[in-house]
Every structure is written in C-alpha cells, then in structure tokens.
Write a protein that holds these residues in place. Structure first.
Motif, PDB file in Angstrom:
ATOM      1  N   UNK A 321      36.722 -21.366 -12.850  1.00 52.86           N
ATOM      2  CA  UNK A 321      35.689 -21.164 -13.874  1.00 52.86           C
ATOM      3  C   UNK A 321      35.406 -22.460 -14.607  1.00 52.86           C
ATOM      4  N   UNK A 322      36.468 -23.185 -14.950  1.00 43.28           N
ATOM      5  CA  UNK A 322      36.301 -24.472 -15.628  1.00 43.28           C
ATOM      6  C   UNK A 322      35.489 -25.436 -14.766  1.00 43.28           C
ATOM      7  N   UNK A 323      35.724 -25.393 -13.456  1.00 46.75           N
ATOM      8  CA  UNK A 323      35.069 -26.327 -12.550  1.00 46.75           C
ATOM      9  C   UNK A 323      33.715 -25.834 -12.055  1.00 46.75           C
ATOM     10  N   UNK A 324      33.266 -24.683 -12.548  1.00 43.27           N
ATOM     11  CA  UNK A 324      31.947 -24.175 -12.177  1.00 43.27           C
ATOM     12  C   UNK A 324      31.837 -23.714 -10.748  1.00 43.27           C
ATOM     13  N   UNK A 325      32.946 -23.284 -10.163  1.00 35.95           N
ATOM     14  CA  UNK A 325      32.913 -22.828  -8.774  1.00 35.95           C
ATOM     15  C   UNK A 325      32.057 -21.575  -8.655  1.00 35.95           C
ATOM     16  N   UNK A 326      31.263 -21.502  -7.627  1.00 37.34           N
ATOM     17  CA  UNK A 326      30.378 -20.352  -7.417  1.00 37.34           C
ATOM     18  C   UNK A 326      31.189 -19.063  -7.359  1.00 37.34           C
ATOM     19  N   UNK A 327      30.750 -18.073  -8.135  1.00 37.00           N
ATOM     20  CA  UNK A 327      31.408 -16.777  -8.152  1.00 37.00           C
ATOM     21  C   UNK A 327      32.531 -16.640  -9.155  1.00 37.00           C
ATOM     22  N   UNK A 328      33.012 -17.758  -9.689  1.00 35.68           N
ATOM     23  CA  UNK A 328      34.098 -17.709 -10.670  1.00 35.68           C
ATOM     24  C   UNK A 328      33.545 -17.424 -12.055  1.00 35.68           C
ATOM     25  N   UNK A 329      34.233 -16.580 -12.797  1.00 36.02           N
ATOM     26  CA  UNK A 329      33.779 -16.226 -14.142  1.00 36.02           C
ATOM     27  C   UNK A 329      34.950 -15.607 -14.898  1.00 36.02           C
ATOM     28  N   UNK A 330      34.753 -15.391 -16.179  1.00 42.63           N
ATOM     29  CA  UNK A 330      35.775 -14.745 -17.008  1.00 42.63           C
ATOM     30  C   UNK A 330      35.747 -13.245 -16.708  1.00 42.63           C
ATOM     31  N   UNK A 331      36.841 -12.717 -16.188  1.00 44.62           N
ATOM     32  CA  UNK A 331      36.902 -11.290 -15.877  1.00 44.62           C
ATOM     33  C   UNK A 331      37.639 -10.504 -16.959  1.00 44.62           C
ATOM     34  N   UNK A 332      38.512 -11.181 -17.682  1.00 45.52           N
ATOM     35  CA  UNK A 332      39.193 -10.540 -18.818  1.00 45.52           C
ATOM     36  C   UNK A 332      39.349 -11.595 -19.904  1.00 45.52           C
ATOM     37  N   UNK A 333      38.369 -11.626 -20.782  1.00 46.08           N
ATOM     38  CA  UNK A 333      38.368 -12.603 -21.861  1.00 46.08           C
ATOM     39  C   UNK A 333      38.599 -11.938 -23.201  1.00 46.08           C
ATOM     40  N   UNK A 334      38.132 -12.588 -24.255  1.00 45.02           N
ATOM     41  CA  UNK A 334      38.338 -12.079 -25.611  1.00 45.02           C
ATOM     42  C   UNK A 334      37.720 -10.695 -25.772  1.00 45.02           C
TER      43      UNK A 334
END
Length: 385
Positions: A321-334
């Motif tokens: 997610x930090x590196x902006x990889x395609x498909x990566x995102x926050x799935x369990x955040x605040x």
C-alpha cells in the motif's frame, strides 16, 4: 528495486513476528530495517542480529525520528501507547501498521482519523484475521449478499491463562487505566480474544475497511484473578445492519477451546473450528477442520481456507500500500477497527464486574480457574440457536 524502510516499535512479544520477517535473508532486497524502538530490548531473542542490522534500539519514537525517516512504522506496543505511536509516525510521514486494538479510548478515534487524513499516509490495524485471504474472501461474499442478512453470529474462545500472564509486561496487563489515567481496558475481549469479537463486526461491515456498529448491548463480566478488569465475559449485542451476536470468552477455565464460531445468516451459514467437528453444515461432511466453511443461499459449499495462514500478510499489504502497488489498499484501518474500540468502551463504562463464588475457584499450579466453567460456557454457546 526500491527498498521499503521500516521502523519496528516494540521488538519483544508479538513484535518478534516482524523481527523474524525482516531478518529473513530473502527479504533483505526489499525490506530495510532502519531502526527499532523499545525501552526494554533485552526481551527480544534476536537482539544481536537487530543491532548488527540497524544499530541499538531507541528508547522513544521521537528519538528515532530525530535522526532517521521510515516509509512504514510497525507498532507492537501495549495498548496505552498505540495512540501516541500512530500520531508520531504519521507526523513524520510514515505509514503505520499498528497491532490491535486501535486504542483503549473511544475519544482517540476522531483524532487518529483526522491525523491520517491530514498526513496523506495510511494506517493499518493488525487484527490478523482481517488481513487474511480467508476472511477477506468471506467478507466479499457477505457484502455481495451470497448468504443473505446476518441472523445470529456466535463465537466461543476458552484460553486458560495463568498468573504469569496477568503480571506480564510493565504492569498494564488486566488494567483498566494506566498510572497516568490513559485508558487501556486490557481484557480477554480486548487482547487475546479481541480478534474474534472484532471479526463479527468486521465481516458484517458494508465496505472492506468498515465494520458494523454494536447496539442493544448486554454483558456479563467476571473476574477471578487479581486484576482490575474482567477475565471472563459473555457479550451479547445487536448489529446496526441487523441480526445479533454472542461472544463468550474466558481465561479462567481448566480446559482450552480454540476459537470456534457459527455465523447464521438468513440464507446461509458459515462455521469455523480449529479443534473438532461439532456440527455439520446442512448435513454435509466434506469440509476441513481449521478452514472457514460456508454454505450459501444456493446450497453451494465454500472452503475459504485457514484464517491463520500467513499471518504476516498484514506486513506485506502495508508495504504494498505504501508503495502504491496495484490492488493494495487498507483492508482494516482506523475506520474498521474503531467499532471494536467503541464496543469495549461501552462495556467498560456501563457494566459491572462480578465475582464467581469463592467455593468454585480452584488452583492448579499457577492457574486459577472456576470449577465447571468450561462446561457451562460451552453449554451456553451450544444452546444459542
């Protein structure tokens, strides 16, 4: 290939998971441990290797950031330090992976959301099941309506914990507040078994990074050990999306039952057990112990796999997610983690802690337990239909 610079905050206890990942030779080309923070680093079994890689641990996060920067800060500290750790890392431009729970204090939620938004960085909260492919696949199917609406979701965890467990760390175990007044609410429902209480809220959320809200809460809390908070709980609540949940957990039993759940929906059912088959799914036995199994509204059996498989996934998702990889995102955040914190605070503020009858309490070595409680809680779980 760019390396991701990582700061580890807390290298003992659960933090050792991340230590072991970052010290793997095959990860040296992509993950760069640039520093560690731990006021008691001797608890880490691989301290010499850490020092050789990134130098002596710092005592505080600010000491680290006064000399270095990091792409990602991984925080594995006691609950009362989560808020300040997250805020410090965000203020220095680091993404964050913080172990569960989000915080001990519901009042921290908006502060943390605001800090994340203004920083432009991402915060992941490490409820390990919520980062597993098994849970994420199940949640997507629930969101798509494959099982209908939530009806009755129930969970049972019986994990004996001895006196050493309640004296671990630096005096925060089993505490409601730290010495400075910071809320902790350490308990069976907010620490060891927190994942499984959170999971009922999480899988019924309307979005991936969201959870349902608990309402109409009723609770029974008990304490056997010499702690401030409870060590046994029966927690019942409704879901904002409909349906109701029951969570039963204890540390004061003489027999273990690993996490067990049965989620009934209006048009399907999802079950999980690590230990033994306690029931059949719609009369079928072609499913696997240790895997989440579901029968959907069409009668189709789904094997979602083992939710404990590759618990380190949360680290790699945070890196991607930090590196902006395609498909990566926050799935369990605040946002997703906040509903568990809200529920824990509601319980702490409104429900008394009771004592078991003294003549029922037994001692076996360092373990205090209530005679017959394992059977009583299991019966309570089984009678919920």
């Amino acid at each position: 290939m760019k390396k991701t610079d990582i700061l580890l905050v807390g290298i003992g206890g659960y933090g050792s998971l991340y230590v072991n990942e970052l010290l793997k030779p095959e990860n040296r080309e992509t993950l760069n441990l640039v520093g560690t923070v731990d006021p008691y680093p001797a608890s880490c079994g691989r301290l010499d290797e850490i020092v050789a890689m990134s130098g002596q641990p710092y005592r505080t996060i600010e000491e680290f950031y006064s000399e270095h920067m990091a792409d990602l800060a991984v925080i594995s500290t006691p609950i009362q330090f989560h808020r300040e750790g997250i805020l410090a890392a965000l203020s220095h431009g680091s993404d964050v992976l913080c172990e569960k729970p989000l915080s001990g204090d519901v009042r921290d939620i908006e502060t943390l959301l605001d800090a994340e938004a203004s920083s432009g960085c991402h915060v992941h909260i490490g409820y390990q099941w919520s980062h597993s492919e098994a849970i994420l696949s199940l949640k997507r199917d629930i969101m798509a309506g494959l099982y209908g609406k939530p009806d009755i979701l129930k969970t049972l965890i019986l994990w004996p914990r001895d006196k050493k467990y309640f004296t671990r760390g630096t005096g925060w175990a089993g505490k409601i507040r730290a010495s400075d007044g910071t809320l902790i609410y350490d308990s069976v429902a907010n620490n060891a078994a927190a994942h499984y209480l959170h999971n009922m809220l999480y899988v019924t959320g309307s979005e991936i990074n969201d959870s349902s809200h608990a309402e109409n809460i009723s609770v029974e809390l008990y304490r056997v050990n010499s702690i401030e908070n409870f060590d046994t709980a029966i927690i019942k609540f409704g879901l904002s999306c409909g349906g109701r949940c029951v969570f039963i957990a204890s540390h004061t039993i003489d027999r273990a039952q690993n996490p067990l759940f049965d989620y009934k929906f209006t048009e399907g059912r999802v079950t999980y057990t690590e230990d033994a088959l306690t029931d059949k799914i719609n009369g079928k036995d072609d499913y696997t112990v240790g895997h989440i199994m579901g029968t959907d509204k069409f009668g189709v059996l789904h094997d979602y796999g083992d939710p404990f498989y590759k618990v380190e996934r949360k680290l790699y998702n945070a890196v991607d997610t930090r590196n902006g990889k395609a498909g990566a995102d926050v799935v369990c955040g605040i946002k997703a983690a906040s509903e568990h914190t809200r529920l824990i605070n509601e319980i702490g503020e409104n429900f008394p802690i009771e004592s078991f009858p003294a003549d029922k309490i037994r001692e076996r070595g360092e373990l205090l337990y209530v005679d017959g409680l394992s059977d009583e809680l299991t019966e309570e779980y089984n009678k919920i239909k």
